[in-house]
Structure formats: C-alpha cells, structure tokens
Design a protein around this motif. Structure first.
Motif, short mmCIF file in Angstrom:
data_model
loop_
_atom_site.label_atom_id
_atom_site.label_comp_id
_atom_site.label_asym_id
_atom_site.label_seq_id
_atom_site.Cartn_x
_atom_site.Cartn_y
_atom_site.Cartn_z
N MET A 1 1.00 -1.27 0.01
CA MET A 1 -0.10 -0.01 -0.08
C MET A 1 0.94 1.16 0.01
SD MET A 1 -2.69 1.11 3.01
CE MET A 1 -3.41 2.75 3.22
N ILE A 2 0.49 2.26 -1.13
CA ILE A 2 1.49 3.54 -1.02
C ILE A 2 0.87 4.20 0.31
CG2 ILE A 2 1.68 5.63 -2.29
CD1 ILE A 2 2.85 2.93 -3.47
N GLN A 3 1.84 4.80 0.82
CA GLN A 3 1.53 5.75 1.93
C GLN A 3 1.60 7.27 1.40
OE1 GLN A 3 0.82 4.77 5.41
NE2 GLN A 3 1.23 2.80 4.37
N THR A 4 0.26 7.93 1.42
CA THR A 4 -0.02 9.11 0.83
C THR A 4 0.55 10.09 1.48
OG1 THR A 4 -2.07 9.46 1.75
CG2 THR A 4 -1.83 8.21 -0.51
N ASP A 5 1.03 10.05 2.96
CA ASP A 5 1.46 11.11 3.67
C ASP A 5 3.02 11.47 3.67
OD1 ASP A 5 2.15 8.84 4.95
OD2 ASP A 5 1.37 9.00 6.91
N THR A 6 3.57 10.66 2.76
CA THR A 6 5.06 10.88 2.60
C THR A 6 5.25 12.07 1.66
OG1 THR A 6 5.04 9.23 0.61
CG2 THR A 6 5.61 8.44 2.98
N ARG A 7 4.13 12.68 0.99
CA ARG A 7 4.37 13.36 0.00
C ARG A 7 3.45 14.75 0.28
NH1 ARG A 7 1.85 15.20 -4.87
NH2 ARG A 7 3.31 16.10 -6.24
N PHE A 8 3.90 15.90 0.21
CA PHE A 8 2.88 17.20 0.59
C PHE A 8 2.58 17.85 -0.81
CE2 PHE A 8 1.86 21.34 2.53
CZ PHE A 8 1.17 20.63 3.63
N PRO A 9 1.45 18.11 -0.88
CA PRO A 9 1.04 18.99 -2.15
C PRO A 9 1.58 20.08 -2.24
CG PRO A 9 -0.93 17.88 -0.83
CD PRO A 9 0.27 17.89 -0.11
N THR A 10 1.66 20.60 -3.56
CA THR A 10 2.31 22.00 -3.59
C THR A 10 1.60 22.77 -4.82
OG1 THR A 10 3.77 21.07 -5.22
CG2 THR A 10 4.52 21.10 -3.03
N SER A 11 1.67 24.12 -4.82
CA SER A 11 1.30 24.91 -6.02
C SER A 11 1.92 24.62 -7.10
CB SER A 11 1.53 26.23 -5.77
OG SER A 11 0.63 26.59 -4.34
N ALA A 12 3.29 24.10 -7.26
CA ALA A 12 3.66 23.54 -8.51
C ALA A 12 3.18 22.38 -8.85
CB ALA A 12 5.27 23.37 -8.25
N LEU A 65 1.07 6.98 -11.07
CA LEU A 65 1.67 5.69 -10.46
C LEU A 65 2.72 5.14 -11.46
CD1 LEU A 65 -1.95 3.90 -9.92
CD2 LEU A 65 -0.11 4.81 -8.05
N SER A 66 3.64 4.16 -10.80
CA SER A 66 4.51 3.67 -11.50
C SER A 66 4.03 2.47 -12.26
CB SER A 66 5.74 3.14 -10.41
OG SER A 66 5.28 2.24 -9.71
N ALA A 67 4.91 1.81 -13.17
CA ALA A 67 4.49 0.80 -13.93
C ALA A 67 4.12 -0.53 -12.63
CB ALA A 67 5.50 0.23 -15.04
N GLN A 68 4.68 -0.64 -11.76
CA GLN A 68 4.77 -1.67 -10.66
C GLN A 68 3.39 -1.42 -10.28
OE1 GLN A 68 7.81 -2.10 -7.81
NE2 GLN A 68 6.73 -3.95 -7.13
N GLU A 69 3.19 -0.24 -9.93
CA GLU A 69 2.05 0.19 -9.05
C GLU A 69 0.56 -0.06 -10.06
OE1 GLU A 69 3.89 3.58 -6.08
OE2 GLU A 69 3.08 4.06 -8.25
N ARG A 70 0.81 0.41 -11.22
CA ARG A 70 -0.23 0.21 -12.15
C ARG A 70 -0.45 -1.41 -12.21
NH1 ARG A 70 0.28 4.62 -17.11
NH2 ARG A 70 0.83 6.41 -15.84
N ALA A 71 0.63 -2.27 -12.19
CA ALA A 71 0.06 -3.66 -12.54
C ALA A 71 -0.64 -4.10 -11.35
CB ALA A 71 1.50 -4.25 -12.57
N ALA A 72 -0.28 -3.53 -9.99
CA ALA A 72 -1.02 -4.08 -8.95
C ALA A 72 -2.44 -3.77 -8.63
CB ALA A 72 -0.30 -3.74 -7.46
#
Length: 323
Positions: A1-12, A65-72
């Motif tokens: 499972m991807i942990q979405t709290d490892t990245r913070f959204p930005t204006s960019a 998503l990465s290719a590996q994540e897409r496959a899962a």
C-alpha cells in the motif's frame, strides 16, 4: 500500500496537474450568473465526462503511478463521484480498480461506476468504516489506495480547477465558493489560487471541515448526524493533511440546508440550464442564501451533475421530499 502522507501537495504540483489534465480534457465552462443583482461566475464542473470535478484528482493520481503500481491495481473509497473518476481513469490507463462504495449510494452512481469497468465493493453506512474496508482489501490483494480527498496527488488534481478559472477570467479570482466533503477540493483550490478567499460549504450536521478548522483539530460526525440529500458530502471526518492545508488559508466554513440546496438545483436548471446533483449545488446554495458574499471576482463551483433521476424530477417539480 502506498503511504500518501509521504508527499506534501504544492502549488507547483497543481500547475503540473492542470497541464496534464488540459492534455486530455477541455476546460469546463465558466458561466456568468446574476445573484441578487450582482454578476458573478459559475464553474460548471458538472459537465466533466463523468459529471463531476473528481475526474481531475483521479487522473492526476493514477497517471503518476509507476508501472509496478499500475500492475497491482488501485482501491478507492467513494460515495460515487470519485468512484467514477477513478474508474474512468483506470479504464483509460489499463489499471484494475476496486471501489468501496456505500450501500445507499444513488443507483445512478453505482451503475455508472460498474459500467466504467471498476469492481464495486459495498459497505454499510454508517455502521462500517469505509477506510477500514479499503484497508482490508489492500491487505488481501495489494494495490494503491486512492483516497477521495486525503491523497496529495488528488488534492493537486482538484486544484487544477483554479488554474482553469484564472485563465478563463483573465485574472486571479478574488473568491471561490466550493462544495466541501472531506476538503480535497478546497485544499487544492487554496494551492491553485493562493490569493483568493476560499469558502468551504457543507451540509448542516456534516460540516466536519468547518468544525475542524474552528477547533484546530479533527472532528468526527455525530452518531446521530441528520440525514442530508447531499450524499457526496458526508465524510465522517477530514484528514490531517487537509486540515493542515486549509488552516489559515480557507475562510470559516458555512452550512446549507436541504431546502437551500433544492432551491439552488432549481436555480441552476432555470437560469443556467444545468443539471446539478444536491452535493454539487451546495456552493450555489450558500451564495443564493446570502451566506457567503458575492462580487464580480467570485467564482462558484458546481461540482457534480450525477443526480438521481426520480429525486431530481421531484426537486425540479417543486417537491421537498426528494432525496
């Protein structure tokens, strides 16, 4: 499972999402509207291919998503509009998608999600926690969670609406009034239009974002929270990420009643020729009821048009008992 709290959204990130979305979807119309003698604007995201703004965040998340994540594959939780956004994006990208949806979601949303090729997994609302159901699925099958409002990429994708609005207005908006469920759209708009006043609008008794901002901490819906026709705006609680983004950026939240929402649906039909579902009309309801100031720099988000046909017909016909 991807942990979405490892990245913070930005204006960019919002700018990048807007460019990615513009490559596959035309901008939705920005329509002039007169409210109590004042001209303002309506952003008609109910005219997206899936009938909701949710396609923005879903596309940005899945296309990253990465290719590996897409496959899962992916797992999402949704009352219906995010479900369709994820299903639409997954089908286009060739990704397997399972969507955890409430048993009492409007049938049109359940049917549309399944028709787009996603697996629909029902849960009992309010007895079951949809996030827990999704977590169990991921533990059993693997895959990436695509949260409806607490995912950094989803937040950035929703904020792409602000980039479109500025381009269409020819200037930055001064105020954006937004329908609010978990706060993904309002958080994204705050990043995409940092100088605008962002007003979250929620149903009475389901103002988890407004209450959380006022309290400075997460607030859960009461066990006896009132019924609302705004099925798309009923999360039990917002996420820490959304609260962090909205703190000191959004205006105090306001609430609208079912009757005010129905009035807004009728107004949109008669004045704008738009079909709007209840949750998608909340921001317009607040503006019409005078609960949020409106001026020439104001943009009102209409976020969804996936209305139950029978309930919508009753509302447009003047009935108050439609759900």
């Amino acid at each position: 499972m991807i942990q979405t709290d490892t990245r913070f959204p930005t204006s960019a990130g919002v700018e990048a999402a807007a460019a990615a979305i513009a490559a596959i979807l035309p901008p939705t119309p920005l329509l002039p509207v007169e409210i109590n003698g004042v001209r303002a604007w309506v952003k008609a995201d109910n005219l997206q291919p899936i009938g909701s703004f949710k396609i923005r965040g879903a596309w940005w998340r899945l296309s990253n998503l990465s290719a590996q994540e897409r496959a899962a594959g992916v797992v999402a939780v949704s009352s219906g509009n995010h479900a369709q956004g994820v299903a639409w994006s997954a089908r286009r990208l060739g990704i397997r998608a399972a969507i955890v949806m409430p048993h009492d979601a409007p049938q049109v949303k359940l049917d549309n999600t399944a028709a787009l090729g996603a697996e629909v997994v029902l849960y009992q609302r309010p007895q079951e926690d949809r996030d827990a159901v999704a977590a169990r699925l991921i533990a059993e099958r693997g895959g990436t969670l695509v949260h409806a409002f607490g995912d950094p990429w989803v937040i950035e994708g929703q904020g792409s609406a602000a980039i479109e609005i500025a381009a269409q207005l020819g200037r930055a908006p001064g105020r954006i009034i937004a329908c609010c469920g978990g706060g993904g759209l309002t958080a994204g708009l705050g990043l995409g239009a940092p100088d605008a006043r962002i007003h979250p609008v929620e149903p009475v008794g389901w103002d988890m974002v407004g209450r959380a901002m006022a309290a400075g901490e997460l607030v859960h819906a009461a066990p006896d929270a009132p019924k609302t026709i705004c099925d798309a705006l009923q999360p039990n609680v917002t996420k820490p990420l959304n609260l962090t983004l909205l703190k000191d950026r959004a205006e105090p939240g306001v609430t609208v009643t079912d009757d005010e929402v129905r009035d807004a649906q009728r107004f949109a039909f008669a004045q704008l020729r738009l079909v709007v579902e209840p949750g998608g009309a909340a921001a317009l309801a607040a503006a019409l009821a005078g609960k949020v100031p409106v001026d020439a720099g104001t943009v009102i988000m209409i976020t969804g048009g996936n209305a139950d046909p029978a309930a919508y017909a009753a509302t447009i016909g003047g009935g108050a008992g439609a759900s």
